[in-house]
Design a protein around this motif. Structure first.
Motif, PDB file in Angstrom:
ATOM      1  N   ARG A   1     -25.686  40.584   1.335  1.00  0.00           N
ATOM      2  CA  ARG A   1     -26.891  40.872   2.120  1.00  0.00           C
ATOM      3  C   ARG A   1     -27.602  39.617   2.630  1.00  0.00           C
ATOM      4  O   ARG A   1     -28.348  39.687   3.601  1.00  0.00           O
ATOM      5  CB  ARG A   1     -27.881  41.661   1.252  1.00  0.00           C
ATOM      6  CG  ARG A   1     -27.368  43.011   0.817  1.00  0.00           C
ATOM      7  CD  ARG A   1     -28.270  43.648  -0.230  1.00  0.00           C
ATOM      8  NE  ARG A   1     -29.641  43.792   0.218  1.00  0.00           N
ATOM      9  CZ  ARG A   1     -30.628  44.255  -0.547  1.00  0.00           C
ATOM     10  NH1 ARG A   1     -30.380  44.590  -1.806  1.00  0.00           N
ATOM     11  NH2 ARG A   1     -31.847  44.370  -0.073  1.00  0.00           N
ATOM     12  N   TYR A   2     -27.385  38.483   2.000  1.00  0.00           N
ATOM     13  CA  TYR A   2     -28.228  37.314   2.279  1.00  0.00           C
ATOM     14  C   TYR A   2     -27.527  36.191   3.030  1.00  0.00           C
ATOM     15  O   TYR A   2     -28.092  35.099   3.175  1.00  0.00           O
ATOM     16  CB  TYR A   2     -28.792  36.763   0.957  1.00  0.00           C
ATOM     17  CG  TYR A   2     -29.629  37.759   0.207  1.00  0.00           C
ATOM     18  CD1 TYR A   2     -30.884  38.128   0.667  1.00  0.00           C
ATOM     19  CD2 TYR A   2     -29.147  38.367  -0.945  1.00  0.00           C
ATOM     20  CE1 TYR A   2     -31.650  39.052  -0.013  1.00  0.00           C
ATOM     21  CE2 TYR A   2     -29.898  39.290  -1.643  1.00  0.00           C
ATOM     22  CZ  TYR A   2     -31.159  39.643  -1.170  1.00  0.00           C
ATOM     23  OH  TYR A   2     -31.912  40.566  -1.846  1.00  0.00           O
ATOM     24  N   LEU A   3     -26.326  36.427   3.510  1.00  0.00           N
ATOM     25  CA  LEU A   3     -25.598  35.362   4.210  1.00  0.00           C
ATOM     26  C   LEU A   3     -26.033  35.333   5.681  1.00  0.00           C
ATOM     27  O   LEU A   3     -25.314  35.749   6.586  1.00  0.00           O
ATOM     28  CB  LEU A   3     -24.090  35.580   4.077  1.00  0.00           C
ATOM     29  CG  LEU A   3     -23.569  35.591   2.626  1.00  0.00           C
ATOM     30  CD1 LEU A   3     -22.067  35.841   2.596  1.00  0.00           C
ATOM     31  CD2 LEU A   3     -23.905  34.280   1.912  1.00  0.00           C
ATOM     32  N   ASP A   4     -27.219  34.797   5.893  1.00  0.00           N
ATOM     33  CA  ASP A   4     -27.835  34.777   7.218  1.00  0.00           C
ATOM     34  C   ASP A   4     -27.266  33.625   8.046  1.00  0.00           C
ATOM     35  O   ASP A   4     -27.379  32.456   7.663  1.00  0.00           O
ATOM     36  CB  ASP A   4     -29.349  34.629   7.062  1.00  0.00           C
ATOM     37  CG  ASP A   4     -30.080  34.685   8.388  1.00  0.00           C
ATOM     38  OD1 ASP A   4     -29.443  35.057   9.397  1.00  0.00           O
ATOM     39  OD2 ASP A   4     -31.273  34.345   8.418  1.00  0.00           O
TER      40      ASP A   4
ATOM     41  N   ALA B   1     -29.628  30.801   9.101  1.00  0.00           N
ATOM     42  CA  ALA B   1     -30.005  29.808   8.086  1.00  0.00           C
ATOM     43  C   ALA B   1     -29.026  28.651   8.010  1.00  0.00           C
ATOM     44  O   ALA B   1     -29.320  27.639   7.349  1.00  0.00           O
ATOM     45  CB  ALA B   1     -30.113  30.482   6.719  1.00  0.00           C
TER      46      ALA B   1
ATOM     47  N   VAL C   1     -31.532  26.018   2.809  1.00  0.00           N
ATOM     48  CA  VAL C   1     -31.754  27.470   2.783  1.00  0.00           C
ATOM     49  C   VAL C   1     -30.419  28.210   2.731  1.00  0.00           C
ATOM     50  O   VAL C   1     -30.260  29.191   2.003  1.00  0.00           O
ATOM     51  CB  VAL C   1     -32.564  27.898   4.028  1.00  0.00           C
ATOM     52  CG1 VAL C   1     -32.715  29.419   4.055  1.00  0.00           C
ATOM     53  CG2 VAL C   1     -33.929  27.235   4.026  1.00  0.00           C
ATOM     54  N   ALA C   2     -29.443  27.746   3.506  1.00  0.00           N
ATOM     55  CA  ALA C   2     -28.126  28.387   3.532  1.00  0.00           C
ATOM     56  C   ALA C   2     -27.474  28.341   2.156  1.00  0.00           C
ATOM     57  O   ALA C   2     -26.860  29.317   1.711  1.00  0.00           O
ATOM     58  CB  ALA C   2     -27.244  27.708   4.571  1.00  0.00           C
TER      59      ALA C   2
ATOM     60  N   SER D   1     -29.031  28.176  -0.687  1.00  0.00           N
ATOM     61  CA  SER D   1     -29.773  29.112  -1.545  1.00  0.00           C
ATOM     62  C   SER D   1     -29.281  30.542  -1.308  1.00  0.00           C
ATOM     63  O   SER D   1     -29.130  31.327  -2.254  1.00  0.00           O
ATOM     64  CB  SER D   1     -31.275  29.024  -1.270  1.00  0.00           C
ATOM     65  OG  SER D   1     -31.763  27.739  -1.600  1.00  0.00           O
ATOM     66  N   ASN D   2     -29.029  30.874  -0.034  1.00  0.00           N
ATOM     67  CA  ASN D   2     -28.495  32.195   0.288  1.00  0.00           C
ATOM     68  C   ASN D   2     -27.121  32.406  -0.353  1.00  0.00           C
ATOM     69  O   ASN D   2     -26.813  33.483  -0.888  1.00  0.00           O
ATOM     70  CB  ASN D   2     -28.393  32.380   1.805  1.00  0.00           C
ATOM     71  CG  ASN D   2     -29.749  32.507   2.467  1.00  0.00           C
ATOM     72  OD1 ASN D   2     -30.752  32.762   1.796  1.00  0.00           O
ATOM     73  ND2 ASN D   2     -29.789  32.333   3.774  1.00  0.00           N
TER      74      ASN D   2
ATOM     75  N   LEU E   1     -27.504  33.090  -4.004  1.00  0.00           N
ATOM     76  CA  LEU E   1     -27.952  34.467  -4.230  1.00  0.00           C
ATOM     77  C   LEU E   1     -26.765  35.439  -4.212  1.00  0.00           C
ATOM     78  O   LEU E   1     -26.645  36.321  -5.071  1.00  0.00           O
ATOM     79  CB  LEU E   1     -28.967  34.880  -3.167  1.00  0.00           C
ATOM     80  CG  LEU E   1     -30.410  34.413  -3.372  1.00  0.00           C
ATOM     81  CD1 LEU E   1     -31.258  34.771  -2.146  1.00  0.00           C
ATOM     82  CD2 LEU E   1     -31.011  35.039  -4.624  1.00  0.00           C
ATOM     83  N   GLU E   2     -25.896  35.255  -3.223  1.00  0.00           N
ATOM     84  CA  GLU E   2     -24.742  36.147  -3.122  1.00  0.00           C
ATOM     85  C   GLU E   2     -23.743  35.906  -4.257  1.00  0.00           C
ATOM     86  O   GLU E   2     -23.065  36.834  -4.710  1.00  0.00           O
ATOM     87  CB  GLU E   2     -24.044  35.988  -1.769  1.00  0.00           C
ATOM     88  CG  GLU E   2     -24.853  36.482  -0.591  1.00  0.00           C
ATOM     89  CD  GLU E   2     -25.208  37.961  -0.682  1.00  0.00           C
ATOM     90  OE1 GLU E   2     -24.679  38.677  -1.561  1.00  0.00           O
ATOM     91  OE2 GLU E   2     -26.034  38.414   0.122  1.00  0.00           O
TER      92      GLU E   2
ATOM     93  N   TYR F   1     -18.842  31.721   4.718  1.00  0.00           N
ATOM     94  CA  TYR F   1     -20.196  31.194   4.987  1.00  0.00           C
ATOM     95  C   TYR F   1     -20.271  29.711   4.640  1.00  0.00           C
ATOM     96  O   TYR F   1     -20.819  28.904   5.406  1.00  0.00           O
ATOM     97  CB  TYR F   1     -21.190  31.991   4.145  1.00  0.00           C
ATOM     98  CG  TYR F   1     -22.647  31.749   4.496  1.00  0.00           C
ATOM     99  CD1 TYR F   1     -23.186  32.268   5.665  1.00  0.00           C
ATOM    100  CD2 TYR F   1     -23.480  31.040   3.633  1.00  0.00           C
ATOM    101  CE1 TYR F   1     -24.528  32.073   5.969  1.00  0.00           C
ATOM    102  CE2 TYR F   1     -24.815  30.842   3.920  1.00  0.00           C
ATOM    103  CZ  TYR F   1     -25.337  31.362   5.094  1.00  0.00           C
ATOM    104  OH  TYR F   1     -26.663  31.162   5.401  1.00  0.00           O
TER     105      TYR F   1
END
Length: 560
Positions: free
Chosen positions: A327-330, A333, A339-340, A342-343, A346-347, A394
């Motif tokens: 969900r968080y691989l933006d 970012a 920030v990337a 950190s994403n 999270l994943e 990512y």
């Protein structure tokens, strides 16, 4: 007289119990030895309703139990491998196959006199002569058939005095003259026995000794056909809607026809009585004809029944699974590496939760011996692989940007850890699951001490997974050192368990050695899973300059 009546009841109960046990042995032997092949045989013939109908009849004739076939189909429906319409076609064929088997056994009393001891002896020799899995179960099947035929003789002998018991004749005749009461009693017998075969054979024994007339037996037969669908319905209450629709649809089809036939029974009985058979053969022929007509009538209507079942049991509104996909691989970012990263972390944490769920599912299958639970691992492994691919892609896109040395190191830590999580999942899905499946199929039982040791090792793995997730998120060196120390603790416990096992638990031959090898293989699988998890700590410790180049002990005088 009272003593004789008690003896009749005791022998009759013993005969019925022996019959049920024989049915269970046959069903268990077939399912253990060829359950997967029967399931595959059905799945390969689900192209259309007619082939599914025929496959259900053939498979049930081999299995000898329509109840077992309903449970197999329920498992397929729960996994989404078969719809209600095709599944119902299989069950309609299964009812005919079960009726044919019941007819053969009910009309083969003279065959039982000499076949029973031969089957029992052949089964005993086969069961004990080989430790191989399938021959072992062939012996179990032969013994089961022998017990079934022996039970027919015991029931026949037990009910012989009833020929002269006028009171029993009067009671049974009175019940037979009340079609609705006989129908309800037949349904109750089928539900209690969990076997239409056993109920049919009991009615056949009353017919053979003259305690029951054909006209009264037909009401019992219709009730048995209705009650035969109840066990599968009651055993699926806790399953998803797709699994509950199938047995309920089959029950409604059989129930509708049974009640309809009961209403017209006075008109049907004269046709049955004209059959050139003995009373027992007339009754079982009626049973077979009833199921054949039911199957042929509802086979073209399975789609209609499916739509009706979806109205009666609609799909449940399930809560969305938060771990269904990343969900968080933006992508936006990626322009900000911190920030990337950190994403990505999270994943990775969510990926470790998927692995934890996967590991817990495997342990549940190990404790319960449930092969259906084991099948859930495939979907979880596919989800784990999807997380791995997404995170790696990512990080690969992020690596195309200009990163600082610290950011590059962090990206490498994430890449390595996700790869190890994916490998740990492969060990669970491809190796540990195979051991659990073998343990269940071969009925291998570990001792209390062995199971406790496995639980201790699994507890360490669960704890290490939580520690590893925290270490990766924080990059804490002390946490990483503790995680690596846990690997040594796991190894020490593993060595202690194996040493104790080889000292006391691996003696013997044949099945004992097989059990020992399976136990050791499981421990080795747990070792590999743990090693992949604790690897999260190594890059962090290495970056802090605290990791030695080798674990080998230095020789005396060798420079550090």
């Amino acid at each position: 007289m009272n003593d004789q009546g008690t003896l009749v009841i005791v022998n009759l109960l013993g005969g019925v119990a022996l019959l049920l046990w024989g049915v269970r042995m046959v069903r268990t032997g077939v399912m253990r030895a060829w359950g997967d092949r029967l399931r595959s045989f059905i799945e390969l013939r689900l192209g259309n309703r007619l082939s599914a109908f025929v496959a259900g009849g053939v498979a049930t004739a081999i299995l000898g139990s329509s109840t077992a076939m309903r449970l197999i189909l329920t498992g397929l429906a729960a996994s989404g491998a078969i719809g209600t319409a095709l599944g119902l076609a299989v069950l309609l064929g299964a009812d005919i196959g079960s009726a044919v088997v019941s007819s053969v056994f009910a009309s083969g009393s003279s065959f039982a006199l000499w076949a029973s001891p031969i089957l029992l002896f052949a089964g005993y020799v086969t069961f004990n002569a080989s430790s191989e899995f399938r021959p072992h179960n062939v012996g179990r099947i032969l013994i089961g058939f022998g017990l079934m035929l022996l039970s027919l003789q015991l029931i026949s002998t037990a009910t012989a005095p009833l020929k002269d018991a006028s009171l029993f004749h009067d009671v049974l005749a009175s019940v037979g003259n009340e079609p609705v009461l006989a129908f309800l009693l037949g349904a109750l017998m089928a539900w209690m026995f969990h076997s239409t075969l056993a109920a049919i054979l009991l009615v056949a024994s009353f017919l053979s000794n003259g305690s029951l007339e054909v006209a009264g037996a037909l009401s019992f037969i219709l009730g048995i056909n209705f009650g035969g669908g109840l066990p599968a319905v009651s055993s699926t209450f806790s399953l998803p809607p797709a699994a509950r629709r199938l047995p309920l649809g089959n029950l409604l089809c059989r129930g509708f026809m049974a009640i309809l036939a009961l209403a017209f029974l006075p008109h049907l009985t004269p046709f049955v009585m004209k059959m050139p058979f003995r009373p027992v053969e007339m009754t079982v022929a009626f049973h077979t004809i009833f199921n054949t007509v039911t199957g042929l009538l509802f086979l073209p209507l399975t789609g209609l029944v499916e739509r009706l079942m979806k109205r009666i049991i609609p799909d449940a509104e399930l809560d969305a699974d938060t771990l269904a996909k990343p969900r968080y691989l933006d992508a936006v970012a990626l322009g900000t590496p911190t920030v990337a990263l950190s994403n990505a972390v999270l994943e990775t944490v969510r990926m470790s939760e998927v692995l934890d769920r996967m590991f817990e599912t495997a342990l549940k299958a190990l404790r319960t011996g449930s092969l259906e639970t084991l099948k859930l691992l495939k979907g979880l492994d596919e989800r784990l692989n999807a997380y791995h691919t997404a995170v790696q892609s990512y990080i690969s896109d992020l690596a195309q940007r200009e990163l600082s040395p610290e950011e590059s190191r962090r990206a490498l830590e994430i890449t390595l850890y996700t790869s190890n999580l994916e490998h740990a999942g492969d060990v669970i899905h491809l190796n540990l699951a195979d051991r659990i499946k073998t343990k269940a199929k071969e009925s291998v039982a570990f001792s209390v001490e062995e199971q406790a040791s496995l639980d201790d090792l699994c507890l360490i793995i669960h704890e290490n997974l939580r520690i590893a997730t925290g270490v990766l998120s924080s990059g804490d060196v002390e946490g990483a050192k503790r995680l690596i120390a846990q690997k040594d603790a796991f190894r020490a416990l593993e060595n202690s368990v194996l040493d104790g096992h080889f000292r006391t638990g691996s003696r013997g031959s044949g099945k004992a050695l097989r059990r020992s090898a399976l136990y050791v293989d499981m421990i080795r699988d747990l070792h590999r899973i743990n090693s992949h998890i604790v690897s999260a700590g190594y890059p962090i410790v290495e970056a802090a300059g605290l990791l030695r180049g080798s674990r080998l002990r230095l020789e005396e005088g060798q420079p550090l």
